[in-house]
Design a protein around this motif. Structure first.
Motif, mmCIF file in Angstrom:
data_model
loop_
_atom_site.group_PDB
_atom_site.id
_atom_site.type_symbol
_atom_site.label_atom_id
_atom_site.label_comp_id
_atom_site.label_asym_id
_atom_site.label_seq_id
_atom_site.Cartn_x
_atom_site.Cartn_y
_atom_site.Cartn_z
ATOM 1 N N VAL A 1 15.459 -21.406 7.732
ATOM 2 C CA VAL A 1 16.530 -20.789 6.947
ATOM 3 C C VAL A 1 15.937 -19.891 5.865
ATOM 4 N N GLU A 2 14.907 -20.378 5.203
ATOM 5 C CA GLU A 2 14.292 -19.601 4.113
ATOM 6 C C GLU A 2 13.801 -18.243 4.606
ATOM 7 N N PHE A 3 13.109 -18.225 5.729
ATOM 8 C CA PHE A 3 12.507 -16.969 6.168
ATOM 9 C C PHE A 3 13.524 -16.052 6.840
ATOM 10 N N PHE B 1 15.252 -5.711 11.521
ATOM 11 C CA PHE B 1 16.575 -5.370 11.014
ATOM 12 C C PHE B 1 17.654 -6.056 11.843
ATOM 13 N N GLU B 2 17.414 -6.188 13.142
ATOM 14 C CA GLU B 2 18.345 -6.932 13.990
ATOM 15 C C GLU B 2 18.444 -8.386 13.523
ATOM 16 N N VAL B 3 17.300 -8.987 13.190
ATOM 17 C CA VAL B 3 17.281 -10.372 12.701
ATOM 18 C C VAL B 3 18.068 -10.482 11.392
ATOM 19 N N ALA B 4 17.839 -9.542 10.494
ATOM 20 C CA ALA B 4 18.525 -9.572 9.197
ATOM 21 C C ALA B 4 20.037 -9.429 9.369
ATOM 22 N N LEU B 5 20.453 -8.549 10.259
ATOM 23 C CA LEU B 5 21.884 -8.344 10.476
ATOM 24 C C LEU B 5 22.526 -9.572 11.129
ATOM 25 N N ALA C 1 16.836 -10.062 2.553
ATOM 26 C CA ALA C 1 16.421 -9.510 1.261
ATOM 27 C C ALA C 1 15.442 -8.351 1.456
ATOM 28 N N TRP C 2 14.479 -8.526 2.370
ATOM 29 C CA TRP C 2 13.469 -7.480 2.573
ATOM 30 C C TRP C 2 14.111 -6.228 3.151
#
Length: 859
Positions: free
Chosen positions: A452-454, A492-496, A460-461
């Motif tokens: 969850v943290e990463f 970016f896919e992971v972040a979205l 955030a990044w």
């Protein structure tokens, strides 16, 4: 006492001593073997007194394992005192000092499997050449990639009639110091042979090849011996397989890649030609003799091979399951691939009998920081950059300054793959094979809240990263900035995904808006951008933000060939965004452009107002870009003089700061002048287009096709053909604005050369593609060439019928055919008459009907 009695007495003395010492140490034979790195059988044979003179290396290992301080007496008891004894041969053929290069002894150890290699012919050829030129070659790669079979096949191909090949399986060797003994065992030497030098001396070049297989866990021992072999025995060649290079100065390292997988699920010929598919089908046939790859099963097999990364071990284990499961079931079960691919493999190294064991073998050998970095990299998607790793994955036990070193360790140990494709464009990138990524992801998931943290760090990044892209559009290095962002598109896919999971749609929208240009560099990635732009547009509350997102979806849809989708997204966006704003101009320009492809007259009517608003806009770059977009739309409609005026206005704006050359606009100018008959001007613009395109841009089709057209109309057919050859391979890799022109001029060249069947195939592909993408207006350029091809094929009735329809179009419909297309049609229509029933009410439907008639006639 006879000599034989003396030997027997010596054997018994050492045996008793070894037994006494082992008992005093409280060790079993198995425990002593484990400590010494020897086999249990060796311990048993020595304690039974059946070994005449144990090897010196083995005796030293035993002394160390027993904790002896003074090893001299122990060595003397084993026969390694001052007096040297004669080497005693065993009953089977052996290598000894007296016979350094026996004839007929061609192979010792594991032989290559007859059909063990698939799709490795080029690597095998290269490796054979390396063995002829270098003394030490190391094959490295992830577990299960096929290093062993490639090494054995290369040694087999390299070796001549008098060459001895000795294969040393190092799997069960447990200590570096035991490597020489393992090599002597592989030679089949007598137990009394104590020096490796005895069997290596006196060799002629090419006389002996030693294959040291599975070396990664005793790397220091292998490196020490290999270095001595190469430096001291010029007749010996060494071929090593390992997940890690030896690190020796004389070493030549070659990375063994996974097998090539199909790029798509549609083309049966390409799927069948894939090495991964070929290997999978061969292995399935062993358990299901009736299995045959067909057009019906090929898409599933292609997806399966891609999911398995083309990793030979994974393919082999999956194929073994095909005896009881269908290929579809195997594919569906891959979400838990380590459970599915757990066997049944009864041969090979113990750590390679299941997929999980293979990966764990390498991961367990990592330092803790490297292992944690591997785990954390599993959340980044693939590929990713050093910058992304440093931004997301640092924190105890990983120091940010150590990231480059740790990434290098993971690459060296074949757990991380460097991505060399387009390296000059996107910089250093890395990828994880899916099997390794899943193992690492499971490792991270097992560590409490780390996963969850990463994943939250990824949001955030990416949010910070896109904030740094503000203003990049007007920056001199905008291309570099956007390509650098594109290199991390998987992250970016992971972040979205994480932002959507949390319901943070405003954050997701900011990421999409900031990343919008970076999505344009690759069609497959652009499709992801369309999904996220439309998804965010449906969830954000701000209507203008929603409109901006839909404008991005329209732009990306156009780039991927979905003109109808682009028209729909742009149309909705222009109702939500004020028309005079920057994104409002983008939406309106996109609506005009997509409409011109679909022969929508409303788009043409919008051009004057759009140009007027663009010229009033404060951003010179945006104003120039919109005028160029409108110029392209007018070119498609045959309004050549008006198109040239707008394109020249774009070209004049290049003197302003923040306005940069664009090969698309230069190509449009070249096309306008070509249609107007200004050949020298067309060449001038085409050269400027070439010079403004990045030299290492992977999408070379556009400029090559533009230059080819100029050369063709200048009568330089050889030059035109060479340029089309340069562009042809690129067409298969992406969809671009002018790819249909490459196909069109390929057909014209083939027809001029009398290669009518080639012209038929090419023009049919062009019609198919334009129909699929919805670029209806370009069919008006392609259909006249189809008429010419039909006549060349001797199908005059079909050619005349189509020609009559196109003559009627030119007389009664808008837009007219461009001059170059009209000239081709006139050459082919001497016997045709104008068709009845024109004009038709729906221009786009009429052109599509004609295109379908052409496909039927050309089939």
């Amino acid at each position: 006492m006879s000599d034989a009695d003396g030997r027997a007495d010596g054997r018994r003395g050492f045996a008793d001593l070894l037994l006494d010492l082992r008992v005093q140490a409280g060790l079993s034979q198995e425990e002593l073997a484990d400590r010494a790195g020897l086999s249990v059988r060796s311990i048993r044979e020595m304690e039974a007194g059946r070994v005449a003179r144990p090897r010196k290396d083995s005796v030293r290992l035993l002394a160390s394992a027993l904790g002896l301080q003074d090893t001299a007496q122990f060595l003397a008891a084993a026969g390694h005192g001052a007096a040297r004894r004669v080497v005693q041969p065993v009953a089977h053929p052996v290598v000894s000092v007296a016979d350094p290069a026996p004839t007929g002894l061609r192979w010792r150890g594991t032989r290559p499997i007859p059909d063990g290699l698939v799709g490795r012919e080029q690597e095998l050829f290269e490796l054979e050449g390396l063995l002829r030129q270098n003394r030490l070659v190391t094959l490295v790669g992830p577990g299960g990639v096929g290093k062993t079979e490639l090494a054995l096949a290369a040694a087999d191909r390299f070796s001549g009639a008098d060459t001895t090949v000795v294969v040393v399986d190092l799997t069960t060797v447990q200590r570096d110091a035991a490597v020489p003994s393992a090599i002597l065992d592989a030679f089949g030497t007598a137990p009394g042979t104590s020096d490796l030098d005895d069997v290596l001396s006196g060799r002629r070049p090419g006389d002996l090849v030693i294959v040291e297989d599975n070396a990664e866990h005793v790397l220091d021992g292998v490196a020490t011996v290999a270095n001595r072999m190469v430096r001291s025995f010029p007749g010996v060649g060494v071929l090593v397989t390992s997940r890690i290079p030896l690190g020796l100065p004389d070493e030549v390292v070659r990375r063994v890649q996974v097998l090539g997988v199909p790029a798509n699920d549609e083309n049966f010929e390409e799927i069948a030609a894939s090495p991964a598919v070929e290997m999978f089908c061969r292995r399935v046939a062993r358990v299901r003799p009736d299995f045959v790859l067909t057009p019906a099963t090929a898409p599933t097999v292609a997806r399966l091979c891609r999911r398995l990364d083309g990793l030979p071990l994974a393919l082999e284990l999956a194929a073994a399951r095909a005896g009881s499961l269908s290929v579809e079931t195997i594919l569906e079960a891959l979400d838990d691939r380590f459970r599915l691919l757990s066997g049944p493999r009864r041969f090979g190294a113990p750590h390679q009998r299941t997929l999980a064991d293979t990966i764990a073998w390498s991961v367990d050998a990592l330092s803790d920081p490297a292992r944690q970095l591997l785990y954390r990299c599993s959340v980044l998607g693939s590929p990713f950059t050093l910058e992304a790793v440093a931004g997301v994955c640092t924190g105890a036990p990983i120091d940010g300054l150590d990231v480059p070193m740790l990434l290098a360790e993971l690459v060296d140990k074949s757990l991380l793959q460097p991505v060399h494709e387009f390296e000059q464009l996107y910089g250093a990138r890395y990828k994880l094979l899916e099997t390794i990524r899943e193992h690492a992801y499971a490792g991270l998931s097992s560590q409490g809240g780390d996963l969850v943290e990463f994943r939250d760090r990824a949001i955030a990044w990416c949010s910070t990263y896109v904030a740094g892209l503000e203003g990049a559009w007007s920056s001199p290095d905008r291309d570099r900035q956007y390509r650098a962002a594109h290199a991390n598109s998987a992250l970016f896919e992971v972040a979205l995904e994480r932002a959507a999971e949390l319901g943070e749609w405003d954050t997701a929208a900011r990421i999409v808006l900031g990343f919008r240009i970076a999505w344009q560099y690759q069609a497959s990635v652009a499709e992801s951008g369309i999904r996220w732009a439309t998804l965010c547009a449906s969830h954000v509350s701000d209507k203008e933000v929603s409109g901006r997102l839909l404008a991005i979806a329209g732009r990306l849809s156009s780039l991927t060939g979905d003109i109808r989708g682009a028209r729909r997204h742009y149309g909705e966006a222009r109702t939500l965004i004020p028309g005079e704003t920057e994104m409002g101009l983008v939406a309106r320009g996109g609506w005009v452009s997509s409409g011109s492809h679909l022969l929508d007259t409303q788009s043409l009517a919008e051009v004057p107002a759009l140009v007027d608003d663009a010229r009033k806009h404060g951003d010179v770059q945006r104003s120039a870009t919109v005028q160029a977009i409108c110029g392209l739309a007018l070119l498609r409609w045959g309004r050549l003089e008006e198109a040239k005026e707008l394109l020249l206005a774009w070209e004049a704006a290049l003197v302003n700061p923040g306005v940069y050359p664009d090969e698309i606009a230069y190509m449009a100018l070249s096309r306008v002048d070509l249609e107007l008959g200004n050949l020298s001007a067309a060449r001038h613009w085409a050269v400027l287009a070439r010079d403004s395109q990045a030299s290492d841009d992977p999408e070379r089709t556009k400029v090559a096709g533009c230059l080819a057209m100029v050369e063709f109309h200048d009568g330089q057919y050889d030059e035109a053909r060479a340029l089309l050859d340069q562009a042809d391979a690129d067409i298969r890799g992406h969809r671009g604005y002018f790819d249909y022109l490459v196909m069109l001029y390929r057909s014209r060249l083939a027809r001029a050369a009398g290669e009518v069947e080639q012209a038929q195939l090419t023009i049919r592909d062009a019609v198919n593609r334009l129909l699929l993408e919805g670029r209806v207006v370009y069919l008006l350029e392609v259909l006249p060439e189809a008429v010419a091809v039909l006549h060349a094929l001797g199908r005059s009735d079909a050619g005349d019928a189509l020609c009559g329809q196109l003559l009627a179009w030119q007389r009664s419909m808008d837009p007219p055919m461009l001059p170059t297309a009209w000239a081709v049609l006139q050459e082919s229509c001497e016997s045709a008459s104008v068709a009845d029933g024109w004009p038709e009410p729906d221009p786009a439907a009429a052109v599509q009907r004609l295109a379908n008639d052409v496909l039927a006639a050309l089939s």
